[in-house]
Design an enzyme around this catalytic site. Structure first.
Site, mmCIF file in Angstrom:
data_model
loop_
_atom_site.group_PDB
_atom_site.id
_atom_site.type_symbol
_atom_site.label_atom_id
_atom_site.label_comp_id
_atom_site.label_asym_id
_atom_site.label_seq_id
_atom_site.Cartn_x
_atom_site.Cartn_y
_atom_site.Cartn_z
ATOM 1 N N SER A 158 46.911 40.588 32.785
ATOM 2 C CA SER A 158 46.608 41.400 31.606
ATOM 3 C C SER A 158 47.886 41.623 30.776
ATOM 4 C CB SER A 158 45.982 42.723 32.074
ATOM 5 O OG SER A 158 45.292 43.334 31.055
ATOM 6 N N ASP A 415 35.482 37.427 31.586
ATOM 7 C CA ASP A 415 36.413 38.457 31.127
ATOM 8 C C ASP A 415 36.470 38.515 29.593
ATOM 9 O OD1 ASP A 415 38.510 40.215 30.795
ATOM 10 O OD2 ASP A 415 40.053 38.829 31.503
ATOM 11 N N HIS A 440 38.547 39.637 35.100
ATOM 12 C CA HIS A 440 39.935 39.897 34.697
ATOM 13 C C HIS A 440 40.909 39.585 35.842
ATOM 14 C CE1 HIS A 440 42.402 41.428 31.535
ATOM 15 N NE2 HIS A 440 42.762 42.557 32.113
#
Ligand SMILES: *[C@@H]1O[C@H](CO)[C@@H](O)[C@H](O)[C@H]1NC(C)=O
Ligand SMILES: *[C@@H]1O[C@H](CO)[C@@H](O)[C@H](O)[C@H]1NC(C)=O
Ligand SMILES: *[C@@H]1O[C@H](CO)[C@@H](O)[C@H](O)[C@H]1NC(C)=O
Ligand SMILES: *[C@@H]1O[C@H](CO)[C@@H](O)[C@H](O)[C@H]1NC(C)=O
Ligand SMILES: *[C@@H]1O[C@H](CO)[C@@H](O)[C@H](O)[C@H]1NC(C)=O
Ligand SMILES: *[C@@H]1O[C@H](CO)[C@@H](O)[C@H](O)[C@H]1NC(C)=O
Ligand SMILES: *[C@@H]1O[C@H](CO)[C@@H](O)[C@H](O)[C@H]1NC(C)=O
Ligand SMILES: *[C@@H]1O[C@H](CO)[C@@H](O)[C@H](O)[C@H]1NC(C)=O
Length: 479
Positions: A158, A415, A440
């Site tokens: 991320s 995601d 994710h």
């Protein structure tokens, strides 16, 4: 070299199941006397702060093995330790030293107590400073541990994935390669359409169960009709959703809608094939569960209430649902809770561009825009700053990332952040892999018997790349 790589890959696939369930090993919690301002010798002079990092030396071939370095993101780094088991799982085979560094202004690495979020100190919360912290910390560790020649591989998921890629862009002298998982580097630089994020969330639900999307749309439509009735309608919503507080006016109603929308965002991100406790406890395949719950009663609104409870009442101990816990901020997907959320809000008000909202056309959510003007107004009011809309695009290269090498960008098709990341092979040195059935940064998690084959293949590819980068680094240093 080619055949060696293939051997290596097979070896890992064969070993995977043997280490799948060994639990997270503890680490040493360390603090580093970090420079507060790397770029200005005048304003903060020699000031330092204590930066936390987690160290695991057990597997290291001391002075020889590589350093696996997690570029910490917007939270307590111990949370990322718990949710990034991939590194710990492969470190023994690579005989690597493992370091997870905490990002400045988060967790225990807040530089100056309560003053940290005031002017001028908060101005030191930038991506540039965070990367310089990591470079400085690594330089120090290499000296202290006699590891000056040891290859360094960065890992991150991320925002942490963005950082690991940026780290390789900016400090190729210090980091030899990077695994950047679910890193939406194009989106945060303002290079993707502002509607694509919620469109991607919608797509995930659309694909999970027939009619799921349309049932959700229907539910939100009915809620709008209720809201138009005023007090009577607001009370009906409160009762249906078991909310702690009244919805007193349309502003509150919009807040309620953002809160409900956010449950879908997080469940899409956390759509792992097994139960997890990352950003809240969730069952395996939670998107599908949420869709099934949409149809658990005949009334779409009640279905929606049950579905959002999957996220907000995951612990099963909520007597009522507290909409106020969701704090609207400069990130339309929410900034979380507590001090960490303030730090992320500031970053979303300066370098990290997360403009864009839902529109009830390309996505299934009510129209809840978050425009550039709204962001400007919010950030000036909250932080006394104006977002630097184009800066990230300039100093982190925009789409011109072929100037770098030795990076794997991985993304999962479930995601919603994937649409904002690198999904095509850019050059012979910048690789993109797509994980079918992946949420994710699934690939960074510890392996699990429920893993889809795609993520097993992705991890093998990553290991193969890491192996080749280490080999290359050793060759160039004659080490
Ligand atoms: C940290 O570094 C500063 C500046 O070099 C020094 O003055 C200070 O004593 C150091 N603090 C610790 C805890 O080592
Ligand atoms: C990490 O996981 C361990 C073991 O489940 C748990 O005790 C610890 O509280 C977790 N740490 C964080 C910060 O979530
Ligand atoms: C920081 O703020 C919190 C909450 O406002 C307060 O409880 C705490 O005492 C403050 N700490 C310091 C060091 O001023
Ligand atoms: C590093 O090398 C020096 C000199 O060879 C030695 O004195 C020191 O103990 C070594 N440190 C570590 C952590 O191995
Ligand atoms: C979404 O748009 C449709 C078509 O214009 C409309 O009927 C519906 O009420 C809208 N839903 C919401 C939640 O605003
Ligand atoms: C809406 O209600 C909240 C309290 O629930 C209040 O704080 C706010 O000022 C109200 N907003 C408007 C526009 O009336
Ligand atoms: C939360 O879950 C528990 C256990 O299923 C249930 O008893 C409770 O009513 C739920 N709370 C809300 C607000 O739905
Ligand atoms: C990128 O290239 C690799 C082979 O080097 C391939 O496995 C992968 O599927 C390609 N990625 C995409 C997104 O096409």
């Amino acid at each position: 070299m080619g055949s060696e790589i293939i051997f290596f890959m097979t070896f890992f696939i064969a070993c995977k199941n043997g280490i799948a369930n060994s639990y997270t090993v503890p680490y040493k919690e360390m603090f580093f006397n970090q420079t507060l301002d790397h770029f200005n010798c005048v304003s903060f002079g020699e000031k330092t702060f204590q930066q936390r990092y987690l160290l695991k030396e057990t597997w290291w071939n001391q002075g020889v093995g590589p350093i696996f370095f997690y570029t910490g993101n917007e939270g307590d780094v111990a949370v990322f330790w718990n949710n990034t088991g991939f590194i710990q799982e492969i470190a023994p085979k690579f005989q690597a030293l493992v370091v997870y560094a905490e990002h400045r202004f988060y967790g225990k690495s807040v530089p100056s107590g309560n003053d940290s979020f005031k002017h001028p100190i908060v101005g030191l919360l930038t991506i540039e400073q965070a990367l310089a912290d990591y470079a400085h910390l690594l330089t120090h560790l290499k000296e202290e541990l006699n590891a000056s020649q040891c290859p360094v591989i960065a890992f991150g998921g991320s925002y942490g994935g963005m950082l690991s890629a940026y780290f390789r862009f900016k400090y190729p002298n210090i980091v030899d390669g990077a695994i950047a998982a679910s890193a939406p580097i194009y989106q945060v630089a303002g290079l993707t359409s502002s509607s694509s994020f919620f469109q991607a969330v919608t797509q995930t639900f659309h694909n999970a169960l027939p009619n799921c999307e349309s049932q959700i749309r229907k539910a939100f439509q009915i809620l709008n009709q209720w809201a138009a009735e005023g007090v009577v309608g607001f009370n009906r919503i409160r009762k249906t959703f078991n909310l702690c507080d009244d919805i007193s006016n349309l502003t509150k109603f919009q807040h309620f809608l953002s809160w409900a929308r956010n449950a879908f965002v997080f469940v899409a991100m956390m759509d792992y094939p097994y139960s997890t406790d990352f950003i809240g406890k969730l069952p395996g395949h939670p998107v599908k569960t949420m869709c099934q719950q949409m149809f658990s009663t005949s009334a779409p609104t009640k279905g929606l209430a049950v579905a959002v409870s999957l996220f907000y009442n995951a612990s099963g101990d909520k007597e009522c649902l507290d909409v106020d816990k969701f704090i609207p901020c400069a990130d339309p997907t929410g900034c979380g809770e507590g001090e960490n959320s303030r730090a992320w809000d500031y970053q979303a008000c300066t370098e990290v561009n997360l403009e864009g909202g839902s529109n009830n056309v390309t996505d299934m959510f009510p129209e809840l825009p978050f425009t550039a003007e709204m962001r400007d107004e919010y950030c000036l009011r909250t932080w006394g700053v104006t977002p630097r809309r184009d800066w990230l695009k300039t100093h982190m290269w925009g789409r011109d990332i072929a100037h770098s090498t030795n990076i794997v960008f991985s993304n999962g098709d479930l995601d919603p952040w994937t649409q904002g990341g690198v999904t095509h092979n850019v050059s012979s040195g910048i690789h993109a892999i797509l994980i079918k059935g992946g949420a994710h940064h699934l690939d960074l998690r510890r392996s699990n018997p429920a893993d889809p084959n795609s993520v097993i293949v992705a991890r093998s590819f990553e290991k193969m790349m890491i192996y080749s980068w280490i080999k290359l680094a050793r060759k160039s240093k004659n080490f």
